[in-house]
Design a protein around this motif. Sequence first.
Motif, PDB file in Angstrom:
ATOM      1  N   ASN B   3       0.815  -1.212   0.000  1.00 38.33           N
ATOM      2  CA  ASN B   3       0.000   0.000   0.000  1.00 38.33           C
ATOM      3  C   ASN B   3       0.849   1.262   0.000  1.00 38.33           C
ATOM      4  O   ASN B   3       0.384   2.335   0.304  1.00 38.33           O
ATOM      5  CB  ASN B   3      -0.975   0.011   1.181  1.00 38.33           C
ATOM      6  CG  ASN B   3      -0.241  -0.033   2.507  1.00 38.33           C
ATOM      7  OD1 ASN B   3       0.977  -0.157   2.547  1.00 38.33           O
ATOM      8  ND2 ASN B   3      -0.982   0.069   3.576  1.00 38.33           N
ATOM      9  N   SER B   4       2.107   1.135  -0.354  1.00 41.45           N
ATOM     10  CA  SER B   4       3.000   2.283  -0.320  1.00 41.45           C
ATOM     11  C   SER B   4       3.497   2.614  -1.725  1.00 41.45           C
ATOM     12  O   SER B   4       3.988   1.763  -2.447  1.00 41.45           O
ATOM     13  CB  SER B   4       4.182   1.969   0.587  1.00 41.45           C
ATOM     14  OG  SER B   4       5.108   3.017   0.555  1.00 41.45           O
ATOM     15  N   GLU B   5       3.335   3.869  -2.106  1.00 41.09           N
ATOM     16  CA  GLU B   5       3.855   4.347  -3.383  1.00 41.09           C
ATOM     17  C   GLU B   5       4.585   5.650  -3.100  1.00 41.09           C
ATOM     18  O   GLU B   5       4.491   6.188  -2.011  1.00 41.09           O
ATOM     19  CB  GLU B   5       2.713   4.602  -4.374  1.00 41.09           C
ATOM     20  CG  GLU B   5       1.824   3.382  -4.564  1.00 41.09           C
ATOM     21  CD  GLU B   5       0.549   3.705  -5.340  1.00 41.09           C
ATOM     22  OE1 GLU B   5       0.631   4.274  -6.431  1.00 41.09           O
ATOM     23  OE2 GLU B   5      -0.534   3.377  -4.846  1.00 41.09           O
ATOM     24  N   ASN B   6       5.273   6.201  -4.074  1.00 40.23           N
ATOM     25  CA  ASN B   6       5.913   7.490  -3.854  1.00 40.23           C
ATOM     26  C   ASN B   6       5.530   8.488  -4.936  1.00 40.23           C
ATOM     27  O   ASN B   6       5.573   8.198  -6.123  1.00 40.23           O
ATOM     28  CB  ASN B   6       7.438   7.372  -3.780  1.00 40.23           C
ATOM     29  CG  ASN B   6       8.050   8.660  -3.238  1.00 40.23           C
ATOM     30  OD1 ASN B   6       8.047   9.685  -3.888  1.00 40.23           O
ATOM     31  ND2 ASN B   6       8.526   8.615  -2.010  1.00 40.23           N
ATOM     32  N   ALA B   7       5.130   9.681  -4.454  1.00 45.39           N
ATOM     33  CA  ALA B   7       4.554  10.692  -5.332  1.00 45.39           C
ATOM     34  C   ALA B   7       5.475  11.883  -5.550  1.00 45.39           C
ATOM     35  O   ALA B   7       5.044  12.917  -6.027  1.00 45.39           O
ATOM     36  CB  ALA B   7       3.236  11.167  -4.743  1.00 45.39           C
ATOM     37  N   SER B   8       6.740  11.768  -5.189  1.00 38.48           N
ATOM     38  CA  SER B   8       7.681  12.864  -5.441  1.00 38.48           C
ATOM     39  C   SER B   8       7.768  13.144  -6.937  1.00 38.48           C
ATOM     40  O   SER B   8       7.343  12.352  -7.747  1.00 38.48           O
ATOM     41  CB  SER B   8       9.075  12.502  -4.949  1.00 38.48           C
ATOM     42  OG  SER B   8       9.091  12.412  -3.554  1.00 38.48           O
ATOM     43  N   LEU B  29      -1.169   9.552  -8.568  1.00 37.76           N
ATOM     44  CA  LEU B  29      -0.725   9.159  -7.223  1.00 37.76           C
ATOM     45  C   LEU B  29      -1.522   7.960  -6.729  1.00 37.76           C
ATOM     46  O   LEU B  29      -0.977   7.087  -6.062  1.00 37.76           O
ATOM     47  CB  LEU B  29      -0.894  10.318  -6.235  1.00 37.76           C
ATOM     48  CG  LEU B  29      -0.230  11.645  -6.608  1.00 37.76           C
ATOM     49  CD1 LEU B  29      -0.374  12.627  -5.451  1.00 37.76           C
ATOM     50  CD2 LEU B  29       1.229  11.444  -6.961  1.00 37.76           C
ATOM     51  N   VAL B  30      -2.798   7.942  -7.037  1.00 38.28           N
ATOM     52  CA  VAL B  30      -3.679   6.843  -6.603  1.00 38.28           C
ATOM     53  C   VAL B  30      -4.616   6.512  -7.761  1.00 38.28           C
ATOM     54  O   VAL B  30      -5.311   7.403  -8.271  1.00 38.28           O
ATOM     55  CB  VAL B  30      -4.519   7.257  -5.378  1.00 38.28           C
ATOM     56  CG1 VAL B  30      -5.476   6.145  -4.984  1.00 38.28           C
ATOM     57  CG2 VAL B  30      -3.620   7.652  -4.211  1.00 38.28           C
ATOM     58  N   THR B  31      -4.615   5.260  -8.169  1.00 44.10           N
ATOM     59  CA  THR B  31      -5.515   4.813  -9.234  1.00 44.10           C
ATOM     60  C   THR B  31      -6.833   4.359  -8.624  1.00 44.10           C
ATOM     61  O   THR B  31      -6.848   3.732  -7.571  1.00 44.10           O
ATOM     62  CB  THR B  31      -4.855   3.641  -9.992  1.00 44.10           C
ATOM     63  OG1 THR B  31      -3.569   4.069 -10.441  1.00 44.10           O
ATOM     64  CG2 THR B  31      -5.685   3.218 -11.185  1.00 44.10           C
ATOM     65  N   VAL B  40      -6.384  10.002  -7.320  1.00 44.14           N
ATOM     66  CA  VAL B  40      -5.691  11.248  -6.996  1.00 44.14           C
ATOM     67  C   VAL B  40      -4.545  11.428  -7.995  1.00 44.14           C
ATOM     68  O   VAL B  40      -3.777  10.492  -8.244  1.00 44.14           O
ATOM     69  CB  VAL B  40      -5.114  11.242  -5.574  1.00 44.14           C
ATOM     70  CG1 VAL B  40      -4.510  12.604  -5.228  1.00 44.14           C
ATOM     71  CG2 VAL B  40      -6.169  10.855  -4.536  1.00 44.14           C
TER      72      VAL B  40
END
Lengths: 133, 133
Positions: B3-8, B29-31, B40
């Motif tokens: 459940n972890s992604e990075n949006a930098s 950022l979020v599908t 998002v």
Amino acid sequence: MNNSENASSPKGERAPADYFTGTTWVKMLVTADDIFNTSVANVTFEPGARNNWHTHPGGQILIITDGVGYYQEKGKPVQLLHKGDVIKILPGVVHWHGASPDNEMTHLAINTNTQKGIVEWLQKVTDEEYSSK
Amino acid sequence: MNNSENASSPKGERAPADYFTGTTWVKMLVTADDIFNTSVANVTFEPGARNNWHTHPGGQILIITDGVGYYQEKGKPVQLLHKGDVIKILPGVVHWHGASPDNEMTHLAINTNTQKGIVEWLQKVTDEEYSSK
């Protein structure tokens, strides 16, 4: 309809001591309603601050926007959070989040499916649990 | 579940020319999925860039995070956007958003109730419409 608000600083209201350890600031950006079923808040945890264990009946998405923080789901290790990280918290999953001991952490908290409920608070995160990282 | 992604940064992918005028970057950022019913994206419009007129069947929330931009609902004046502004776009409302002529504009786009659909694209925003501000 007035659909325009402004979400610039300040950091908002202090979060209630019953559900938070240390000092945390919550600025509501979007209040949940029956059309969007979503709330959005900007949350700033001062170093060492964290919320209680809790669940979200409709789920929650965190977008880390500044600092260094912690996230933990019950039974799993504490996970380190940095700017840009995105965390999806499934409905009903027991968890907590907060700042690391030496840094603030700021995230957007997006509550989804708020028609199912927003939050159910549980016990405090002990110093032992917090320092398990 | 991971459940972890990075949006930098970086700014993501270039938005499609069929639905955007000028240069716009979209970083998902979020599908959307069947649990959160939410997507998002971080969207950066270069100066003068904007999307077509469009609607969101499930609604959308914009949180302006940088720059100066424009927002318009059909039949209403163009509204100036600054960092910290929050715009709630009701389901079915025909609208567009973009940068101002001389500044980039970046916003988070939160699509709500995505089980009802995400976006329906309409005609381009003409230079005359864009310069009506």
